[in-house]
Scaffold this motif. Structure first.
Motif, short mmCIF file in Angstrom:
data_model
loop_
_atom_site.label_atom_id
_atom_site.label_comp_id
_atom_site.label_asym_id
_atom_site.label_seq_id
_atom_site.Cartn_x
_atom_site.Cartn_y
_atom_site.Cartn_z
N ASP A 3 -33.95 71.88 118.35
CA ASP A 3 -35.34 71.53 118.03
C ASP A 3 -35.54 71.40 116.52
OD1 ASP A 3 -36.25 71.51 120.66
OD2 ASP A 3 -36.40 73.68 120.69
N GLU A 4 -34.44 71.38 115.77
CA GLU A 4 -34.52 71.26 114.32
C GLU A 4 -35.23 69.98 113.93
OE1 GLU A 4 -31.40 70.61 110.60
OE2 GLU A 4 -30.65 70.99 112.62
N ILE A 5 -36.08 70.07 112.91
CA ILE A 5 -36.83 68.90 112.41
C ILE A 5 -36.04 68.25 111.27
CG2 ILE A 5 -38.99 68.17 111.30
CD1 ILE A 5 -39.40 69.09 114.15
N GLU A 7 -35.41 64.17 109.00
CA GLU A 7 -35.98 62.87 108.65
C GLU A 7 -35.39 61.78 109.54
OE1 GLU A 7 -37.16 61.25 104.40
OE2 GLU A 7 -35.05 60.83 104.80
N LYS A 30 -44.85 62.16 113.50
CA LYS A 30 -45.27 63.05 112.42
C LYS A 30 -44.85 62.54 111.04
CE LYS A 30 -44.88 67.21 115.33
NZ LYS A 30 -44.12 66.63 116.45
N ARG A 31 -45.75 62.72 110.09
CA ARG A 31 -45.52 62.46 108.65
C ARG A 31 -44.96 61.07 108.38
NH1 ARG A 31 -42.04 67.59 106.92
NH2 ARG A 31 -41.88 66.43 104.98
N TRP A 42 -40.76 62.46 110.43
CA TRP A 42 -40.03 63.72 110.60
C TRP A 42 -40.17 64.13 112.06
CZ3 TRP A 42 -37.16 66.48 106.95
CH2 TRP A 42 -37.14 65.90 105.66
N GLY A 43 -39.07 64.57 112.65
CA GLY A 43 -39.12 64.97 114.05
C GLY A 43 -37.81 65.55 114.51
N ASP A 44 -37.68 65.74 115.82
CA ASP A 44 -36.45 66.25 116.40
C ASP A 44 -35.81 65.13 117.24
OD1 ASP A 44 -37.96 66.13 118.71
OD2 ASP A 44 -38.23 68.30 118.87
N ASP A 47 -37.97 62.90 119.32
CA ASP A 47 -38.65 61.82 118.59
C ASP A 47 -37.72 60.63 118.36
OD1 ASP A 47 -41.31 63.05 118.04
OD2 ASP A 47 -40.06 64.56 117.07
#
Length: 373
Positions: A3-5, A7, A30-31, A42-44, A47
């Motif tokens: 689940d690490e976020i 770029e 996101k972002r 930014w996502g996992d 995404d």
């Protein structure tokens, strides 16, 4: 799966970044921020999968998977060997590395950098190195900027314009991803008819019909992310299952003087599952007529003279198109893609101010738009 976020870079032809940003924001990523040649979010990994499956305007989805400093090739070699390739790659896949560097970095020879990283992956992880990019199951992209080595993996594979249903194309095809962005830039949201009087293989109309029914862009194709160690087939299936199409009775009208491409357009629409919404007829521009019903959008990608047709012969074509629009299409908006402002002006249509040019197949095109005529 983690689940690490991190770029994620969503690529698009330069000039379409702001239009892609609108789609990305609408989709709730996101972002989101524009950058040269695309949008970053930014996502996992969820995404990453959702972007590949659902976004219509991005041509590639690159996941940033690591970075380190390297001031010379020996350091690049050592740190590439220490990278945990097994977190990303799976055994049995062929890999190719692409490197982009610049004068701000001490490592300026891209070819030498490719050799070091590929050797590290082969010797430390045991991957096969592909002959070329086309032969690779997975492509790692390394960008060396100010002595930072930024590693990304291409999670898309074939460009995302390859939706999986177009087999027959005209001479100068419009990519589906670009067609989606041009439709959006013209204010199209799926709730009006669209007419393309030079429709070629039907790209604009098929894309418009899919948008009208909210069909998932990547429903009929495979992706490189399916070959990564982070792939979770059940989670990806859940994204597919959660997607909701909608009923639509909108109509889409395509015509072209070339009888052969009209047949191809119909076949492409059938493969996409939107043939019941589309009507294709072999008709020259001067003979098209306004469809019954409400006004909508006319969108056209005529010959520019660069590849298809000679410029001096095109002024009459553009003029005839403009005459037809002014005479019969009151209330309709017009969008036109062309390289040449003089040709656009030959239509005598009331064009709005144009935005920056857009890269398209080695050319620079502009989108010309009108308000309702």
């Amino acid at each position: 799966m983690t689940d690490e976020i991190f770029e994620i870079f969503l690529a698009t032809p330069p000039g379409l970044e702001e239009t892609l940003l609108l789609e990305v924001m609408e989709a709730g990523f996101k972002r989101p921020e524009t950058t040269g040649g695309g949008v970053t979010i930014w996502g996992d990994w969820r995404d990453v999968w959702r972007a590949n499956l659902t976004l219509r305007g991005t041509s590639k989805v690159l996941a940033r998977v690591g970075d380190f400093r390297a001031f010379h090739l020996a350091q690049l070699d050592k740190r590439s060997r220490k990278y945990a390739w097994g977190d990303i790659l799976t055994k049995g896949q062929s890999v190719k590395v692409e490197v982009a560097t610049n004068k701000k970095s001490k490592i300026y020879h891209a070819g030498a950098a490719v050799e070091r990283i590929e050797r590290a992956i082969a010797e430390e992880f045991g991957a096969t190195i592909a002959e070329g990019l086309e032969d690779a199951d997975l492509v790692i992209k390394a960008r060396i900027d100010d002595n930072n080595v930024i590693l990304s993996v291409d999670t898309s594979g074939d460009g995302l314009h390859k939706r999986g249903h177009k087999q027959a194309m005209g001479k100068a095809p419009m990519r589906e991803t670009m067609a989606a962005m041009f439709l959006r830039a013209c204010g199209y949201d799926g709730h009006e008819p669209v007419l393309d009087p030079m429709c070629g293989s039907g790209t604009f109309l098929i894309e418009a019909a899919e948008i009208a029914r909210n069909m998932m862009a990547g429903r009929a194709r495979a992706f490189s992310f399916e070959r990564l160690a982070t792939y979770d087939a059940a989670a990806v299936q859940s994204i597919r299952d959660a997607w909701q199409t909608r009923p639509s009775d909108q109509r889409f009208y395509g015509s072209d003087r070339n009888v052969n491409v009209i047949g191809s357009a119909g076949e492409n629409a059938a493969r996409a599952g939107v043939a019941d919404m589309c009507t294709f007829t072999p008709t020259p521009v001067s003979s098209i007529s306004r469809p019954d019903g409400p006004a909508g959008l006319v969108i056209v990608n005529p010959p520019y003279g660069a590849r298809v047709g000679k410029k001096k012969d095109l002024f009459a074509l553009y003029g005839a198109f403009g005459d037809k629009m002014r005479a019969e299409f009151k209330g309709w908006r017009v969008g036109m893609i062309t390289t040449d402002t003089q040709l656009a002006e030959a239509t005598k249509l009331p064009w709005l101010p144009t935005e920056a040019p857009i890269a398209h197949g080695g050319l620079k095109v502009k989108l010309f738009r009108t308000d309702p005529l």
